[in-house]
Scaffold this motif. Sequence first.
Motif, PDB file in Angstrom:
ATOM      1  N   SER A 108      11.032 -11.645   0.559  1.00 62.63           N
ATOM      2  CA  SER A 108      11.807 -12.845   0.208  1.00 62.63           C
ATOM      3  C   SER A 108      11.934 -13.013  -1.296  1.00 62.63           C
ATOM      4  O   SER A 108      12.816 -13.726  -1.766  1.00 62.63           O
ATOM      5  CB  SER A 108      11.139 -14.094   0.787  1.00 62.63           C
ATOM      6  N   TYR A 109      11.050 -12.378  -2.031  1.00 64.39           N
ATOM      7  CA  TYR A 109      11.050 -12.465  -3.491  1.00 64.39           C
ATOM      8  C   TYR A 109      11.530 -11.166  -4.138  1.00 64.39           C
ATOM      9  O   TYR A 109      11.468 -11.020  -5.346  1.00 64.39           O
ATOM     10  CB  TYR A 109       9.644 -12.816  -3.994  1.00 64.39           C
ATOM     11  N   GLY A 110      11.940 -10.221  -3.309  1.00 65.10           N
ATOM     12  CA  GLY A 110      12.436  -8.949  -3.827  1.00 65.10           C
ATOM     13  C   GLY A 110      11.357  -7.911  -4.068  1.00 65.10           C
ATOM     14  O   GLY A 110      11.609  -6.886  -4.708  1.00 65.10           O
ATOM     15  N   PHE A 111      10.141  -8.141  -3.544  1.00 64.73           N
ATOM     16  CA  PHE A 111       9.036  -7.210  -3.755  1.00 64.73           C
ATOM     17  C   PHE A 111       8.871  -6.283  -2.558  1.00 64.73           C
ATOM     18  O   PHE A 111       9.061  -6.688  -1.413  1.00 64.73           O
ATOM     19  CB  PHE A 111       7.722  -7.951  -3.993  1.00 64.73           C
ATOM     20  N   VAL A 112       8.492  -5.038  -2.836  1.00 62.39           N
ATOM     21  CA  VAL A 112       8.157  -4.090  -1.770  1.00 62.39           C
ATOM     22  C   VAL A 112       6.649  -4.052  -1.565  1.00 62.39           C
ATOM     23  O   VAL A 112       6.176  -3.595  -0.531  1.00 62.39           O
ATOM     24  CB  VAL A 112       8.688  -2.658  -2.053  1.00 62.39           C
ATOM     25  N   SER A 113       5.905  -4.505  -2.558  1.00 64.84           N
ATOM     26  CA  SER A 113       4.450  -4.513  -2.454  1.00 64.84           C
ATOM     27  C   SER A 113       3.900  -5.787  -3.072  1.00 64.84           C
ATOM     28  O   SER A 113       4.302  -6.179  -4.162  1.00 64.84           O
ATOM     29  CB  SER A 113       3.851  -3.306  -3.173  1.00 64.84           C
ATOM     30  N   SER A 114       2.974  -6.409  -2.359  1.00 64.65           N
ATOM     31  CA  SER A 114       2.373  -7.629  -2.898  1.00 64.65           C
ATOM     32  C   SER A 114       0.905  -7.451  -3.260  1.00 64.65           C
ATOM     33  O   SER A 114       0.347  -8.265  -3.974  1.00 64.65           O
ATOM     34  CB  SER A 114       2.508  -8.780  -1.898  1.00 64.65           C
ATOM     35  N   MET A 115       0.275  -6.381  -2.772  1.00 67.25           N
ATOM     36  CA  MET A 115      -1.141  -6.198  -3.070  1.00 67.25           C
ATOM     37  C   MET A 115      -1.455  -4.839  -3.676  1.00 67.25           C
ATOM     38  O   MET A 115      -2.618  -4.478  -3.815  1.00 67.25           O
ATOM     39  CB  MET A 115      -1.966  -6.402  -1.809  1.00 67.25           C
ATOM     40  N   SER A 143      -0.541   5.790 -14.305  1.00 67.08           N
ATOM     41  CA  SER A 143       0.904   5.783 -14.536  1.00 67.08           C
ATOM     42  C   SER A 143       1.500   4.530 -13.903  1.00 67.08           C
ATOM     43  O   SER A 143       0.891   3.900 -13.044  1.00 67.08           O
ATOM     44  CB  SER A 143       1.551   7.037 -13.941  1.00 67.08           C
ATOM     45  N   ALA A 144       2.686   4.195 -14.366  1.00 68.60           N
ATOM     46  CA  ALA A 144       3.385   3.017 -13.845  1.00 68.60           C
ATOM     47  C   ALA A 144       4.380   3.441 -12.775  1.00 68.60           C
ATOM     48  O   ALA A 144       4.917   4.543 -12.807  1.00 68.60           O
ATOM     49  CB  ALA A 144       4.113   2.294 -14.975  1.00 68.60           C
ATOM     50  N   CYS A 145       4.624   2.543 -11.845  1.00 67.29           N
ATOM     51  CA  CYS A 145       5.618   2.794 -10.810  1.00 67.29           C
ATOM     52  C   CYS A 145       7.011   2.833 -11.466  1.00 67.29           C
ATOM     53  O   CYS A 145       7.192   2.382 -12.598  1.00 67.29           O
ATOM     54  CB  CYS A 145       5.546   1.717  -9.735  1.00 67.29           C
ATOM     55  N   SER A 146       7.976   3.361 -10.758  1.00 67.16           N
ATOM     56  CA  SER A 146       9.312   3.517 -11.337  1.00 67.16           C
ATOM     57  C   SER A 146      10.088   2.200 -11.414  1.00 67.16           C
ATOM     58  O   SER A 146      11.012   2.085 -12.214  1.00 67.16           O
ATOM     59  CB  SER A 146      10.120   4.542 -10.539  1.00 67.16           C
ATOM     60  N   ASN A 147       9.718   1.207 -10.607  1.00 69.81           N
ATOM     61  CA  ASN A 147      10.458  -0.046 -10.600  1.00 69.81           C
ATOM     62  C   ASN A 147       9.490  -1.232 -10.520  1.00 69.81           C
ATOM     63  O   ASN A 147       9.280  -1.801  -9.440  1.00 69.81           O
ATOM     64  CB  ASN A 147      11.453  -0.069  -9.438  1.00 69.81           C
ATOM     65  N   PRO A 148       8.929  -1.636 -11.655  1.00 68.64           N
ATOM     66  CA  PRO A 148       7.952  -2.730 -11.661  1.00 68.64           C
ATOM     67  C   PRO A 148       8.483  -4.041 -11.071  1.00 68.64           C
ATOM     68  O   PRO A 148       7.699  -4.838 -10.565  1.00 68.64           O
ATOM     69  CB  PRO A 148       7.611  -2.909 -13.144  1.00 68.64           C
ATOM     70  N   SER A 149       9.784  -4.257 -11.110  1.00 70.66           N
ATOM     71  CA  SER A 149      10.344  -5.510 -10.590  1.00 70.66           C
ATOM     72  C   SER A 149      10.187  -5.626  -9.080  1.00 70.66           C
ATOM     73  O   SER A 149      10.417  -6.694  -8.520  1.00 70.66           O
ATOM     74  CB  SER A 149      11.813  -5.645 -10.985  1.00 70.66           C
ATOM     75  N   LYS A 150       9.776  -4.555  -8.434  1.00 67.13           N
ATOM     76  CA  LYS A 150       9.577  -4.565  -6.981  1.00 67.13           C
ATOM     77  C   LYS A 150       8.116  -4.843  -6.598  1.00 67.13           C
ATOM     78  O   LYS A 150       7.757  -4.790  -5.425  1.00 67.13           O
ATOM     79  CB  LYS A 150      10.032  -3.242  -6.357  1.00 67.13           C
ATOM     80  N   TYR A 151       7.280  -5.108  -7.596  1.00 69.00           N
ATOM     81  CA  TYR A 151       5.852  -5.330  -7.360  1.00 69.00           C
ATOM     82  C   TYR A 151       5.429  -6.711  -7.838  1.00 69.00           C
ATOM     83  O   TYR A 151       5.924  -7.205  -8.853  1.00 69.00           O
ATOM     84  CB  TYR A 151       5.016  -4.283  -8.111  1.00 69.00           C
TER      85      TYR A 151
END
Length: 159
Positions: free
Chosen positions: A86-93, A118-126
């Motif tokens: 609902s907030y555009g995230f694929v992962s919450s934890m 390393s960082a994920c490719s799309n931080p806005s999804k976390y």
Amino acid sequence: MGAVDIVVPTVLPIGCFPLYLSLYQSSNAGDYDSLGCLKSFNNLASNHNSRLRSVVNNLQSKYPGTRIMYADFYSQVISMVQSPGSYGFVSSMQACCGAGGGKYNYDNTKRCGMAGASACSNPSKYLSWDGIHLTEAAYRQITNGWLKGPYASPPILHN
């Protein structure tokens, strides 16, 4: 002292954060709530926030000429954990940046910025950036919830 607008933020539900979930893993299913968060940490945060709310209400009564806004981090982040999509995230934890892999992508000896992380490719999804800090996308959602409501009482922006 002349302040007219004060924002008082609550404590976050740290029992849902990868740092705490990794460091304090338990084999006892009763230590976790229905979301998979550690109950003891969230109970502590919830108790703190309840007491804080009471103090804010008392202060507002004592200083009616001052807007004292109770800014609720806890409820909004719990909502994000419950319904990340609902907030555009694929992962919450799971931390976006780290080297821990597994369920939370957190290892205290290989934190974000350390060798091997390393960082994920799309931080806005976390929701979580590095296991303890939220991402910019999460803070954007929180900002909107505080400015316009319903996660600040009263909302920061008013007519």
